[in-house]
Design a protein around this motif. Structure first.
Motif, PDB file in Angstrom:
ATOM      1  N   SER B 350     -32.647  17.891   3.239  1.00  0.00           N
ATOM      2  CA  SER B 350     -33.994  18.206   3.724  1.00  0.00           C
ATOM      3  C   SER B 350     -33.905  19.059   4.995  1.00  0.00           C
ATOM      4  O   SER B 350     -34.660  20.026   5.167  1.00  0.00           O
ATOM      5  N   SER B 351     -32.964  18.728   5.868  1.00  0.00           N
ATOM      6  CA  SER B 351     -32.780  19.520   7.099  1.00  0.00           C
ATOM      7  C   SER B 351     -32.368  20.935   6.768  1.00  0.00           C
ATOM      8  O   SER B 351     -32.820  21.899   7.415  1.00  0.00           O
ATOM      9  N   LEU B 352     -31.528  21.060   5.786  1.00  0.00           N
ATOM     10  CA  LEU B 352     -31.070  22.393   5.374  1.00  0.00           C
ATOM     11  C   LEU B 352     -32.259  23.213   4.884  1.00  0.00           C
ATOM     12  O   LEU B 352     -32.461  24.363   5.282  1.00  0.00           O
ATOM     13  N   ILE B 357     -36.345  27.457   5.798  1.00  0.00           N
ATOM     14  CA  ILE B 357     -37.770  27.817   5.752  1.00  0.00           C
ATOM     15  C   ILE B 357     -38.241  28.258   7.129  1.00  0.00           C
ATOM     16  O   ILE B 357     -38.995  29.238   7.265  1.00  0.00           O
ATOM     17  N   SER B 358     -37.769  27.528   8.142  1.00  0.00           N
ATOM     18  CA  SER B 358     -38.246  27.842   9.504  1.00  0.00           C
ATOM     19  C   SER B 358     -37.632  29.132  10.035  1.00  0.00           C
ATOM     20  O   SER B 358     -38.277  29.877  10.786  1.00  0.00           O
ATOM     21  N   TYR B 359     -36.380  29.389   9.682  1.00  0.00           N
ATOM     22  CA  TYR B 359     -35.688  30.572  10.202  1.00  0.00           C
ATOM     23  C   TYR B 359     -35.092  31.373   9.058  1.00  0.00           C
ATOM     24  O   TYR B 359     -33.883  31.495   8.930  1.00  0.00           O
ATOM     25  N   PRO B 360     -35.945  31.946   8.245  1.00  0.00           N
ATOM     26  CA  PRO B 360     -35.422  32.634   7.060  1.00  0.00           C
ATOM     27  C   PRO B 360     -34.629  33.881   7.398  1.00  0.00           C
ATOM     28  O   PRO B 360     -33.792  34.332   6.634  1.00  0.00           O
ATOM     29  N   SER B 413     -30.889  36.215   4.156  1.00  0.00           N
ATOM     30  CA  SER B 413     -29.872  37.258   4.067  1.00  0.00           C
ATOM     31  C   SER B 413     -28.977  36.988   2.852  1.00  0.00           C
ATOM     32  O   SER B 413     -28.905  35.848   2.361  1.00  0.00           O
ATOM     33  N   PRO B 414     -28.297  37.994   2.340  1.00  0.00           N
ATOM     34  CA  PRO B 414     -27.440  37.807   1.176  1.00  0.00           C
ATOM     35  C   PRO B 414     -26.364  36.739   1.399  1.00  0.00           C
ATOM     36  O   PRO B 414     -26.056  35.961   0.496  1.00  0.00           O
ATOM     37  N   GLU B 415     -25.823  36.673   2.627  1.00  0.00           N
ATOM     38  CA  GLU B 415     -24.762  35.675   2.879  1.00  0.00           C
ATOM     39  C   GLU B 415     -25.343  34.279   2.832  1.00  0.00           C
ATOM     40  O   GLU B 415     -24.737  33.350   2.280  1.00  0.00           O
ATOM     41  N   VAL B 416     -26.561  34.131   3.394  1.00  0.00           N
ATOM     42  CA  VAL B 416     -27.185  32.811   3.379  1.00  0.00           C
ATOM     43  C   VAL B 416     -27.519  32.432   1.948  1.00  0.00           C
ATOM     44  O   VAL B 416     -27.291  31.302   1.523  1.00  0.00           O
ATOM     45  N   LEU B 417     -28.051  33.372   1.218  1.00  0.00           N
ATOM     46  CA  LEU B 417     -28.427  33.094  -0.168  1.00  0.00           C
ATOM     47  C   LEU B 417     -27.206  32.717  -1.006  1.00  0.00           C
ATOM     48  O   LEU B 417     -27.247  31.809  -1.845  1.00  0.00           O
TER      49      LEU B 417
END
Lengths: 197, 1053
Positions: B350-352, B357-360, B413-417
Motif C-alpha cells: 500500500s505504501s508503494l 501515486i503521490s510522486y509519479p 518514468s520507464p525505470e519506475v514502471l
C-alpha cells in the motif's frame, strides 16, 4: 579553681584523646602500609604476567617484532634509494655523466649511474655490484672505448615506454638495432638511472 | 611497563612513518576507480538489492582506506602455496582471505589509528561513520552486522575494504608472493586509471559479462587468486625458477610493435601477450622489467585482470546481500506466515502504491527505498501457509492494486514502471504457485499417506499423458447390491460401461483417478458418493470421499513401489453399488541403483552407481522452468530415506536437518575445486547450470547425459568398516522450489527400496572400436605418429576410455603378443622415434575404467622409407667443438662445426642426417646447415653458398635425443660433382632470445681417431650467427684428428 580543675580535666582528657588518637593513627598507618604493599605486589604480578607470561601479549610482542623487522627492511630500502643520488635530472644527463665517467676510465663512478639491484633475494641487493663487475670485464677486454663510441650515437626510442618514470634510448649501426638502453626514474632521490644496457 | 608501552608506541609511530605508501598493487586511486566500476556493474546487473547511489562514496572510500599502513602487509594470497606475504626480510603475514574475515587479526593495536590515506567523503558523510576513526576491524562479519543494525553507511564502507582485497587478488604480484616495492611494471602502468581518468574500454569489455556467483567468500579469493596466479607473471616470478609451474607460453608471435612475444591461448578474451622477448643489450646490466616493457603486453594483462576484478567484486556484493537475507531467513525459517506479517505485507504494498501515486514524476532513485522494502517482504513470503486461498487472495489484491497504479499513472518514468512491473509479475506468480499447491485440509485418517480430499471440485487439470496403468476388476460382482432398505440404484450395471482408471502424471507427481461415465449408468436422480481408499496391508486408508464429479488427483511422494486402491460407489442410502480394485506400479526415477565395492580402485572404496533412462531424471513440479535448474539427491545408508519436506540453504549447502544415516557422496564440483564429499548430491540439469555460476556435480567431466549413468564414490564414515549384503542404500529426490536468496529444494519423492550392497560390480559394456589407424611420418624429426578414432562405450564416458598399444607380434602365431600391451593414455595418438630400416607392426585397443577391452583391435604396418644415401658415415664416438656461441655481441659470428667432403661420383642430394647434442642451455634453437664450395685454399669459399637447410628444435629442451638422426632437408637439391671438394658448415641461426648465444651450446656427433670417411675431415670455425651474413671463418681441422662427422648425405623423394 573549678576552672583549673576543669581545665585540668579537659587537659587530661585531651591528653587521653591525643594518646588514643595517636594510637589510632599509628594503627591506621600500619594498615595503610600493609594494604599499600599488597597493591604494589599485585601490580608487580600483573606486570610480570602481561609482559612476560600472557600468551596474548607474547603474540603481540611477536607481531611487533615482525613489524620492526619489516619496518627496518623498508627503512633500509628507502634510505638506500634516497642516498642513490648519482644521476641527472633528465635521462640524457645521466647518460652523459656515465659517458664522462667511462672516458675517465672511472668504472666505479660509472657503475653508480645504474639503478640499485631491487630483488631482495639477490645477493647484490641494494648495490650496483653487477654493473661494476660487467664494466670491469669490459675494461679487461678493452671494450670501453667502443662502448663510449656507441653511446655517443644513441637516440631516444620510447616505443616501449610504459609509464612516466620509464625512458628508452636505442643504438643503431648501419640502420640495424644494436642495443636498447632503458632508464628508470628514482623517485626517492629524483634522478634518472640506467636500468638495462 | 610504561617505559615499554612508550617504546611500543614509538615503534608504531616509526612503522607508520616509514611504511607510508608502499604501492605493491594498484594505487589507491586505481582501487577507487575499480570499486566505482564494480558498484555500477553490480547495480546494472541485479534487479533486487541494488546499492543506493548515496552509498557509493562510502564503498569507494572504504576501498581506498584499506591500503592504510600497515594493513597492506596482509593483502597477499598465494593459492599455490596457501600463504600470505612470505619474505625473509618482511616476514610472514596473513593471507588476505583470512585477513578479510578474522576480527582478531584486524583488531591488533598495531592497526589502530593508522590513517594515512585521505578520505573522499564530505564532512556530512563522515559523520555517518562516527567512531570508525579508531576502528581497525573492517571484516566481512562486521559489514554484515552493520547492515543488520541498519547502519548502512558503515556496512558499505566496510564492504569497500573487502572489495579492495578482492581487487588485490587480481594483481599477479599479490598472488605470486612478489613484494617488489614500487617497482612493479604492472602497478606502474595501471596507475594511469583513476576516477578522473577511466579506461573507456572497460565498460565495453563488461557488456556481455556477468557477475561471478559463488556461495562463499573464501571461494572468491581462491578463484580470483588462481586466475591471476595461473595466467600471468609478475616481475620477480617468471618461469619455473619462480616456484610456480604456471603459466606456460603456448606459442610465439610478433606484435604490432615489432617485438616478439610469448603468447598465451585464451578462449575467453582471445590470445594475449604473456611475456616479451627481452631487449637486445650490450650486456652491462639487465633488469627483469624488460620482460614487461610493452604497452601492448600490459594492456593485455590489465584488460583481463580488471574485467575479472569487476566480475568478482560484483559477485562479492551479491554474496553480501545473500548472506544478509540468509541471516534474516534464519530468524524466520520455516515459520508460517503470521497475521502480523500479512499486515506488514499489505502495508508495504500500500505504501508503494501511495508513493507512486503521490510522486509519479519522481525518478527511480527516489523510489528505490520503497521498492526495496516491497521486494524484501516478497522475498520473505512463504508458500507454506494453512489458508492458501485466503492468502492468495491477499497477494492477488496487492498485485491488482499495483497493476491499477501502473495503468493509471501515466507520468511514471520507464525505470519506475519497469521495476513496478517486475513486482507485479512476482506477485502474480506467487498467486499461481499458491493456487497450484495441494489444498491442506483436516485429516480424516492419520497415517503417513496423503490426506483425504474432502473439498469440492478438482485441483487444476494437467493435459500431459499419464503413464501406464494396471487395472483389474475385483472378484466382487459389480451387480452386487447392498442390503440397505432402500436401494435407489438400478440393479443392472453392465460391465462394459464401467470406466475407472488410475494413471500417474510424472510431471506433477500426481496419481490421476478418473471414473468418467459412471453417473450415466445410474438414474439421474441418484446422488452417488465416490470413495477411493489405498490398500495398506490388511486395512485401507480413505483418500477421497465425495459426491463431486468424476475425477481426483493426488500428489504422491514415494516411488519404486506399487499402490493398491479400492474404488467404491455408494448410493444415497449408503448401499455399495460398485467396488473395484486397481494396482499401479510407480517406478523409481532410476532404472537401477547399485551399491558395490569399486573394482577400479586399489584401495577399499565404495561406489553408488545410478542408471537412468534420461537426464535429468527427477521431475520439476515446483519450478517455473522445467529441467533448467538443479536437482538434489540424498542417500541414506541402512535406513529408509527420510521425507524431509524442504531443504533450506545454510552456509552454502542444503543438508537435511538431520544427517544421521545420510550417506555422503564424493564427486568433482562445478565450482572447479576438485572432488570433495557432501551430504547431498546436487545435479545440474544442463552444462550451463554447472559452472562457477551454479553449483553441483561437474557435469562436463561426468557427462551424466552421455551414458545415462553416474558412478560416484560413497564415503563411509567408519574407515575400517566392511560392508556386507545386509547393508543397503535408499534415496530421496528433491527439485528446486525457490531460487535466489533463500534458495530451497522441495521433496519430490523417496525411493525406499533397499538397494543391497554387492561385492561385485554389475556387468559393464566393453568399449566399441572401429575405423582405421592413420600413420604419419615426419622425416625431419624421425618421428612416426599412429592415430586412431575415439572408441565409444555405452556405460563409460567416452572421454574416460584408455588405449593400449602393441608393437610386438608373435613370431609363431602372427598375433600381437598379449603380454606386450603398453598403456598409451586417453589420447588418440602415439608417436615413436624411428630409424632407417625400421619395420613396425602396430596395434591399438580401447579399455574402459572397469578393465573391459574392445573386442576389435585396430592395426597398421609401417616401413621406413628407403633413403638413397650416397655418402654415409654412421659411426660416432664423440662430439664436435662448440656450435652456436658468441662472446661479446649477439650479432657476432658464432662458433660453428665444419666438415668437408669429396664425392666419388656426380650426385644430387637434398637431405643430410646428423646427430646433435644440446650441450648447455635450454633455449629453443634453429640450427643451420650450409653447403659451400671449396676455395682451393683448404677452406670454404664463403662467397659460394650452394644451399641452406634449417632445423627448429621447438620448445621441448629434451629434443632431439643425442642418438636420434636429425634430418636437414634442403628445399632445392644440391648438385655436386666428382673431383671437387665441398664444405658443410653447421651453426645456429637463432635462439628464442638473442642472449641465447651467451648461454647455449650445441655439438654434433663425430668419430675421432680413425679416418672413417677418407674423402673429408671435420674442423671448426665461426659462421653467420644471428646476423645471417657471413663474418665466417674457418679455424682449421681438428689437431687431434682425423675426425669425421656422423653424417648421411642423400636424396629423398
Amino acid at each position: 579553681m573549678c576552672f583549673y580543675k576543669h581545665s585540668m580535666i579537659v587537659s587530661e582528657e585531651s591528653n587521653n584523646i591525643a594518646e588514643d588518637s595517636d594510637k589510632l593513627h599509628s594503627r591506621f598507618k600500619k594498615r595503610r602500609l600493609i594494604v599499600g604493599t599488597f597493591i604494589v605486589f599485585l601490580l608487580l604480578i600483573a606486570y610480570v604476567w602481561f609482559v612476560y607470561v600472557s600468551s596474548a601479549f607474547q603474540k603481540q610482542r611477536e607481531l611487533v617484532g615482525q613489524y620492526e623487522r619489516a619496518a627496518q627492511a623498508m627503512k633500509d630500502f628507502e634510505e638506500a634509494m634516497r642516498n642513490d643520488t648519482y644521476g641527472g635530472k633528465t635521462p640524457q644527463e645521466t647518460l652523459n655523466l656515465f659517458i664522462e665517467a667511462l672516458k675517465k676510465d672511472d668504472i666505479e663512478l660509472a657503475s653508480r649511474y645504474f639503478i640499485l639491484e631491487l630483488d631482495e633475494r639477490d645477493p647484490a641487493y641494494l648495490t650496483q655490484e653487477k654493473p661494476l663487475l660487467a664494466l670491469r670485464e669490459f675494461r679487461i677486454e678493452n671494450k670501453l672505448e667502443n662502448l663510449v663510441n656507441l653511446l655517443n650515437t644513441v637516440r631516444p626510442d620510447n616505443t616501449n615506454r610504459i609509464h612516466e618514470g620509464d625512458y628508452g634510448f636505442a643504438i643503431y649501426e648501419n640502420d640495424r638495432l644494436i642495443s636498447e638502453i632503458n632508464m628508470e626514474f628514482n623517485k626517492y632521490s629524483g634522478v634518472w638511472k640506467l636500468e638495462s644496457l | 611497563m610504561f617505559v615499554r608501552l612508550r617504546w611500543f608506541l614509538l615503534v608504531l609511530f616509526a612503522i607508520n612513518v616509514f611504511i607510508v605508501k608502499q604501492a605493491l598493487a594498484y594505487t589507491v586511486d586505481t582501487h577507487a576507480y575499480l570499486t566505482e566500476v564494480i558498484f555500477n556493474f553490480y547495480n546494472q546487473k541485479v534487479q533486487r538489492n541494488k546499492i543506493p547511489q548515496n552509498l557509493k562514496d562510502f564503498l569507494i572510500d572504504g576501498a581506498r582506506q584499506e591500503d592504510d599502513s600497515p594493513r597492506w602487509m596482509n593483502h597477499f594470497y598465494d593459492p599455490i602455496y596457501d600463504r600470505g606475504l612470505s619474505n625473509s626480510s618482511l616476514g610472514n603475514w596473513h593471507k588476505s582471505k583470512e585477513w578479510a574475515q578474522n576480527s582478531q587479526y584486524q583488531s591488533k593495536i598495531i592497526y589502530r589509528g593508522s590513517d594515512n590515506i585521505a578520505s573522499i567523503l564530505t564532512a556530512v558523510q563522515q559523520e555517518k561513520l562516527n567512531n570508525l576513526d579508531n576502528e581497525a576491524d573492517f571484516t566481512w562479519r562486521r559489514a554484515l552486522d552493520y547492515w543488520s543494525n541498519h547502519e548502512k553507511e558503515k556496512a558499505v564502507f566496510v564492504l569497500g575494504h573487502i572489495l579492495h582485497l578482492i581487487e588485490d587478488a587480481s594483481v599477479p604480484d599479490h598472488t605470486r608472493n612478489d613484494s617488489h616495492p614500487g617497482d612493479s611494471p604492472y602497478e606502474n602502468w595501471t596507475a594511469r586509471f583513476t576516477l578522473t581518468k577511466r579506461d573507456k574500454d572497460l565498460s565495453e569489455r563488461l557488456q556481455d559479462k556477468e557477475a561471478v556467483v559463488l556461495d562463499d567468500l573464501d571461494k572468491y579469493f581462491n578463484s580470483m587468486a588462481q586466475y591471476s596466479n595461473n595466467n600471468f607473471y609478475s616481475k620477480d616470478s617468471i618461469g619455473f625458477d619462480s616456484g610456480y609451474d604456471l603459466p606456460n607460453i603456448d606459442y610465439f608471435a610478433f606484435g604490432l610493435d615489432g617485438n616478439q612475444y610469448g603468447m598465451k591461448i585464451d578462449s575467453e578474451f582471445g590470445d594475449y601477450k604473456l611475456i616479451k622477448s627481452p631487449a637486445i643489450i650490450l650486456g652491462l646490466n639487465w633488469d627483469k622489467a624488460e620482460y614487461f616493457k610493452s604497452d601492448l603486453l600490459l594492456n593485455d594483462y590489465w584488460s583481463r585482470l580488471s574485467t575479472k576484478a569487476v566480475q568478482y567484486g560484483a559477485g562479492v556484493i551479491k554474496l553480501f546481500f545473500d548472506e544478509v537475507a540468509k541471516a534474516e531467513n534464519a530468524s524466520n525459517q520455516g515459520s508460517l506466515l503470521t497475521a502480523n506479517f500479512i499486515e506488514t505485507f499489505e502495508k508495504t504494498i500500500s505504501s508503494l502504491a501511495d508513493a507512486l501515486i503521490s510522486y509519479p514524476k519522481a525518478n527511480i532513485s527516489a523510489h528505490d527505498h520503497i521498492f526495496d522494502e516491497a521486494q524484501d517482504v516478497i522475498d520473505h513470503l512463504s508458500l507454506d501457509v494453512t489458508d492458501q486461498e485466503g492468502f492468495s487472495s491477499v497477494v492477488e489484491e496487492a498485485a491488482a492494486s499495483l497493476q491499477q497504479v501502473s495503468v493509471t499513472q501515466n507520468e511514471l518514468s520507464p525505470e519506475v514502471l519497469e521495476r513496478l512491473t517486475a513486482i507485479i509479475n512476482q506477485l502474480n506468480q506467487l498467486v499461481d504457485s499458491l493456487r497450484s499447491l495441494p489444498v491442506k485440509v483436516d485429516l480424516v485418517t492419520v497415517s503417513d499417506h496423503p490426506p483425504v480430499f474432502t473439498g469440492g471440485g478438482l485441483p487444476p487439470q494437467d493435459n500431459s499423458a499419464p503413464s501406464s496403468i494396471n487395472s483389474t476388476d475385483s472378484d466382487q460382482d459389480l451387480l452386487s447390491i447392498s442390503p440397505s432398505p432402500s436401494p435407489s440404484s438400478d440393479s443392472s450395471i453392465p460391465d462394459n460401461n464401467m470406466d475407472f482408471d488410475v494413471a500417474f502424471d510424472l510431471s506433477t507427481m500426481e496419481l490421476v483417478f478418473n471414473w468418467d461415465g459412471i453417473e450415466t449408468i445410474f438414474s439421474t436422480n441418484t446422488q452417488l458418493t465416490y470413495e477411493i481408499s489405498e490398500i495398506v496391508g490388511s486395512s485401507s486408508v480413505i483418500w477421497f470421499s465425495s459426491t463431486s464429479t468424476v475425477g481426483f488427483r493426488q500428489v504422491i511422494d514415494e516411488v519404486g513401489r506399487s499402490y493398491g486402491f479400492v474404488f467404491k460407489v455408494y448410493d444415497v442410502g449408503g448401499a455399495e453399488l460398485v467396488s473395484r480394485t486397481v494396482d499401479i506400479n510407480i517406478p523409481s526415477f532410476l532404472d537401477g541403483l547399485y551399491f558395490y565395492l569399486d573394482p577400479r580402485s586399489s584401495s577399499t572404496k565404495y561406489v553408488v552407481d545410478m542408471h537412468y533412462g534420461q537426464y535429468p531424471f527427477v521431475p520439476d513440479p515446483y519450478w517455473n522452468t522445467v529441467n533448467d535448474s538443479w536437482k538434489v539427491l540424498v542417500f541414506y545408508l541402512n535406513q529408509d530415506a527420510v521425507k524431509e519436506k524442504i531443504l533450506f540453504g545454510h552456509l552454502g549447502s542444503w543438508d537435511p536437518s538431520d544427517i544421521g544415516g545420510v550417506l555422503a557422496i564424493q564427486h568433482p564440483r562445478c565450482s572447479g575445486f576438485g572432488s570433495s564429499p557432501g551430504n547431498i548430491l546436487i545435479l545440474a540439469d544442463t552444462n550451463e547450470r554447472c559452472s562457477s555460476v551454479g553449483g553441483g556435480i561437474y557435469t562436463l567431466a561426468m557427462s551424466p547425459g552421455e551414458d545415462k549413468h553416474l558412478i560416484l564414490e560413497a564415503v563411509i564414515q567408519e574407515s575400517d568398516r566392511v560392508l556386507t549384503q545386509y547393508d543397503y542404500v535408499t534415496a530421496a529426490f528433491y527439485s528446486l522450489l525457490q531460487s535466489g536468496p533463500g534458495m530451497s529444494f522441495k521433496l519430490v519423492a523417496v525411493d525406499r527400496v533397499h538397494h543391497q550392497f554387492q561385492d561385485a560390480a554389475p556387468p559393464h559394456q566393453s568399449p566399441q572400436f572401429s575405423g582405421e589407424v592413420g600413420v604419419a611420418f615426419d622425416r625431419s624429426s624421425s618421428l612416426v605418429s599412429f592415430s586412431w578414432p575415439m572408441a565409444t562405450d555405452l556405460d563409460t564416458n567416452d572421454s574416460s576410455i584408455f588405449y593400449d598399444v602393441n608393437f610386438s607380434r608373435s613370431s609363431t602365431t602372427g598375433e600381437f603378443d598379449s603380454s606386450t600391451w603398453q598403456f598409451a593414455g586417453s589420447g588418440l595418438e602415439y608417436q615413436r622415434i624411428v630409424r632407417e630400416g625400421d619395420n613396425i607392426d602396430f596395434a591399438v585397443r580401447a579399455r574402459d575404467d572397469f578393465g573391459n577391452t574392445s573386442s576389435d583391435t585396430l592395426t597398421a604396418s609401417w616401413i621406413y622409407p628407403i633413403n638413397k644415401f650416397s655418402i654415409i658415415q654412421s659411426e660416432s664416438n664423440g662430439w664436435s667443438g662448440s656450435i652456436g656461441t658468441v662472446s661479446q655481441n649477439v650479432y657476432d659470428p658464432d662458433s660453428a662445426s665444419f666438415q668437408n667432403f669429396s664425392p666419388t661420383e656426380d650426385l644430387s642430394f637434398n637431405q643430410i642426417m646428423l646427430r646433435l647434442r644440446h650441450e648447455s642451455g635450454g633455449d629453443q634453437t634453429v640450427l643451420r646447415l650450409a653447403v659451400y664450395a671449396d676455395s682451393d685454399s683448404n677452406e670454404p669459399d664463403f662467397n659460394q653458398l650452394l644451399g641452406t637447410a634449417l632445423f627448429d628444435t621447438g620448445w621441448d629442451n629434451t629434443y632431439p635425443a643425442p642418438d636420434q638422426d636429425i634430418s636437414f632437408l634442403f628445399p632445392v637439391p644440391i648438385s655436386v660433382s666428382t673431383g671437387n671438394r665441398y664444405w658443410l658448415v653447421l651453426d645456429v641461426a637463432s635462439y628464442f632470445i638473442p642472449r641465447g648465444y651467451f648461454r647455449n651450446e650445441w655439438r654434433n656427433a663425430v668419430y675421432k681417431g680413425d679416418d672413417m670417411y677418407t674423402n673429408g675431415e671435420a674442423g671448426y670455425g665461426i659462421a653467420q650467427g644471428l646476423s645471417g651474413s657471413c663474418g665466417c671463418g674457418f679455424g682449421g681441422l681438428y689437431s687431434d684428428g682425423p675426425v669425421d662427422w656422423y653424417m648421411k648425405i642423400g636424396i629423398v623423394d
